[in-house]
Design a protein around this motif. Structure first.
Motif, PDB file in Angstrom:
ATOM      1  N   LEU A 281      33.616   2.897 -18.765  1.00 39.61           N
ATOM      2  CA  LEU A 281      33.195   1.638 -18.150  1.00 39.61           C
ATOM      3  C   LEU A 281      34.280   0.586 -18.337  1.00 39.61           C
ATOM      4  O   LEU A 281      34.872   0.480 -19.406  1.00 39.61           O
ATOM      5  N   SER A 282      34.528  -0.189 -17.310  1.00 32.89           N
ATOM      6  CA  SER A 282      35.508  -1.260 -17.417  1.00 32.89           C
ATOM      7  C   SER A 282      34.932  -2.421 -18.217  1.00 32.89           C
ATOM      8  O   SER A 282      33.715  -2.507 -18.438  1.00 32.89           O
ATOM      9  N   LEU A 283      35.818  -3.324 -18.622  1.00 34.87           N
ATOM     10  CA  LEU A 283      35.390  -4.485 -19.386  1.00 34.87           C
ATOM     11  C   LEU A 283      34.390  -5.321 -18.601  1.00 34.87           C
ATOM     12  O   LEU A 283      33.378  -5.782 -19.145  1.00 34.87           O
TER      13      LEU A 283
ATOM     14  N   LEU B 256      20.056   2.835 -16.524  1.00 34.78           N
ATOM     15  CA  LEU B 256      20.370   4.246 -16.280  1.00 34.78           C
ATOM     16  C   LEU B 256      19.610   4.807 -15.082  1.00 34.78           C
ATOM     17  O   LEU B 256      20.076   5.759 -14.439  1.00 34.78           O
ATOM     18  N   LYS B 257      18.459   4.233 -14.756  1.00 32.37           N
ATOM     19  CA  LYS B 257      17.652   4.756 -13.650  1.00 32.37           C
ATOM     20  C   LYS B 257      17.963   4.102 -12.309  1.00 32.37           C
ATOM     21  O   LYS B 257      17.866   4.746 -11.265  1.00 32.37           O
ATOM     22  N   HIS B 258      18.329   2.829 -12.323  1.00 32.58           N
ATOM     23  CA  HIS B 258      18.433   2.086 -11.065  1.00 32.58           C
ATOM     24  C   HIS B 258      19.845   1.642 -10.698  1.00 32.58           C
ATOM     25  O   HIS B 258      20.073   1.188  -9.581  1.00 32.58           O
ATOM     26  N   PHE B 259      20.795   1.755 -11.614  1.00 33.66           N
ATOM     27  CA  PHE B 259      22.142   1.245 -11.335  1.00 33.66           C
ATOM     28  C   PHE B 259      23.201   2.344 -11.341  1.00 33.66           C
ATOM     29  O   PHE B 259      24.372   2.085 -11.622  1.00 33.66           O
ATOM     30  N   GLN B 260      22.810   3.577 -11.014  1.00 33.59           N
ATOM     31  CA  GLN B 260      23.779   4.671 -10.971  1.00 33.59           C
ATOM     32  C   GLN B 260      24.800   4.470  -9.847  1.00 33.59           C
ATOM     33  O   GLN B 260      25.969   4.854  -9.987  1.00 33.59           O
ATOM     34  N   LEU B 261      24.381   3.889  -8.739  1.00 34.18           N
ATOM     35  CA  LEU B 261      25.312   3.640  -7.630  1.00 34.18           C
ATOM     36  C   LEU B 261      26.269   2.503  -7.965  1.00 34.18           C
ATOM     37  O   LEU B 261      27.466   2.577  -7.651  1.00 34.18           O
ATOM     38  N   GLU B 262      25.748   1.447  -8.578  1.00 36.41           N
ATOM     39  CA  GLU B 262      26.588   0.301  -8.921  1.00 36.41           C
ATOM     40  C   GLU B 262      27.562   0.627 -10.046  1.00 36.41           C
ATOM     41  O   GLU B 262      28.708   0.163 -10.043  1.00 36.41           O
ATOM     42  N   PHE B 263      27.110   1.446 -11.018  1.00 32.87           N
ATOM     43  CA  PHE B 263      27.955   1.818 -12.159  1.00 32.87           C
ATOM     44  C   PHE B 263      27.938   3.344 -12.304  1.00 32.87           C
ATOM     45  O   PHE B 263      27.191   3.902 -13.111  1.00 32.87           O
ATOM     46  N   PRO B 264      28.740   4.065 -11.533  1.00 31.08           N
ATOM     47  CA  PRO B 264      28.683   5.535 -11.511  1.00 31.08           C
ATOM     48  C   PRO B 264      29.127   6.206 -12.810  1.00 31.08           C
ATOM     49  O   PRO B 264      28.854   7.385 -13.005  1.00 31.08           O
TER      50      PRO B 264
END
Length: 320
Positions: free
Chosen positions: A40-42, A69-77
């Motif tokens: 993950l980036s800063l 972990l359930k809803h932001f997989q697209l935003e933070f792959p």
């Protein structure tokens, strides 16, 4: 509530400028060590941490496991496990502190000051607390004794009298924006941090009776700040201009801000296991507050609104 994409873009723009400058000022290590690259980036870590304070969750673990972990997989792959993410949280302390400084409000010549307690555990467990040993201390507030820290805040009135009210809404330009803050142990007198907090201020500063001090008033007056507090019963009463009477009655604005920071932004809880994570939690909560679309208002009526001056310059600030 601010969209997480919007929050990320703003934090990422700041981190893009911050990282090269910060790294150029780091002292070189005598022994070359392998630097593990984060998935993950800063800016991604900082965004997730700040967004927790806008999410409505009371517990960070539930927020991360059940929501991120359930809803932001697209935003933070490249999301990592909860335990790994907790290890990354301290790395965003410095960039978040500097980013918060870019989110401060405008000095208008009318400011409010107050402090609020930040207990780090129940009073019964205070002697057994090892995380904040040597840092936290006993303090007393209007609700009784506590063990922990104090958050000292100054906000503005954000009342732009040069602008007409929007659609009859007299509160359209009246929101408590953050100007400065400081965290101290719980036993520090509220008057001690004032001189540091007002470095960039001018005009009038309103506080409660806990700030009454003739030497403090004189020192602030020499800096171009008129410190106004209610009178104690045994003090000699003085005539106050109407604007000062109005603002003293409206001083509860900053108490509303403190209430939102503790009950909505979750800056105070007793589950800290790290001093660095404690500080990140406070800074992230303050940042989340600055991103609120609607902040607490002075709720001035039409007659009270007419007493407000237009935005003052430092040279004019003590004349009204």
């Amino acid at each position: 509530m601010i969209e997480i994409e919007t929050l990320f873009y703003q934090i990422d723009d700041f981190c893009q400028a911050f990282s090269p400058i910060f790294e150029s000022h780091l002292l070189p290590h005598k022994v070359v060590k392998r630097k593990r690259k984060y998935k993950l980036s800063l800016s991604e870590v900082a965004t997730i941490v700040v967004y927790f304070h806008c999410s409505g969750y009371r517990n960070f673990k539930d927020y991360y496991v059940k929501y991120v972990l359930k809803h932001f997989q697209l935003e933070f792959p490249k999301l990592v496990s909860y335990n790994r993410f907790v290890e990354l949280i301290p790395s965003v302390l410095m960039p978040l502190i500097l980013y918060l400084n870019t989110r401060k409000g405008e000095v208008t010549g009318i400011s409010f000051i107050d402090s609020t307690r930040l207990p780090i555990c129940s009073n019964n467990r205070a002697t057994r607390n090892k995380v904040f040993e040597g840092l936290a201390n006993w303090g007393k507030s209007s609700t009784g004794w506590f063990f922990g820290f104090k958050l000292h805040l100054i906000i503005n009135d954000k009342a732009d009298a040069t602008q007409p009210p929007l659609y009859g809404d007299w509160n359209a330009h009246q929101e408590g924006e953050l100007l400065s803050f400081q965290v101290t142990p719980g036993n520090v007198d509220d008057r001690v941090p004032v001189k540091d907090l007002v470095e960039e201020l001018f005009g009038k500063l309103y506080g409660d009776k806990g700030y009454i001090s003739s030497p403090l008033f004189q020192k602030l007056f020499e800096k171009g700040i008129k410190f106004i507090t209610p009178f104690r019963k045994k003090m000699k009463n003085r005539l106050l201009p109407m604007i000062d009477k109005i603002m003293l009655r409206k001083r509860s604005l900053i108490e509303t801000v403190n209430d939102q920071l503790k009950n909505i932004s979750q800056i105070s809880h007793s589950r800290h296991r790290s001093v660095l994570n404690f500080m990140v939690n406070i800074i992230a909560g303050l940042i989340a507050y600055t991103h609120q679309e609607k902040k607490p208002s002075l709720n001035l009526d039409h007659e009270e609104y007419t007493y407000l001056p237009s935005m003052l310059t430092p040279s004019e600030s003590l004349l009204f």
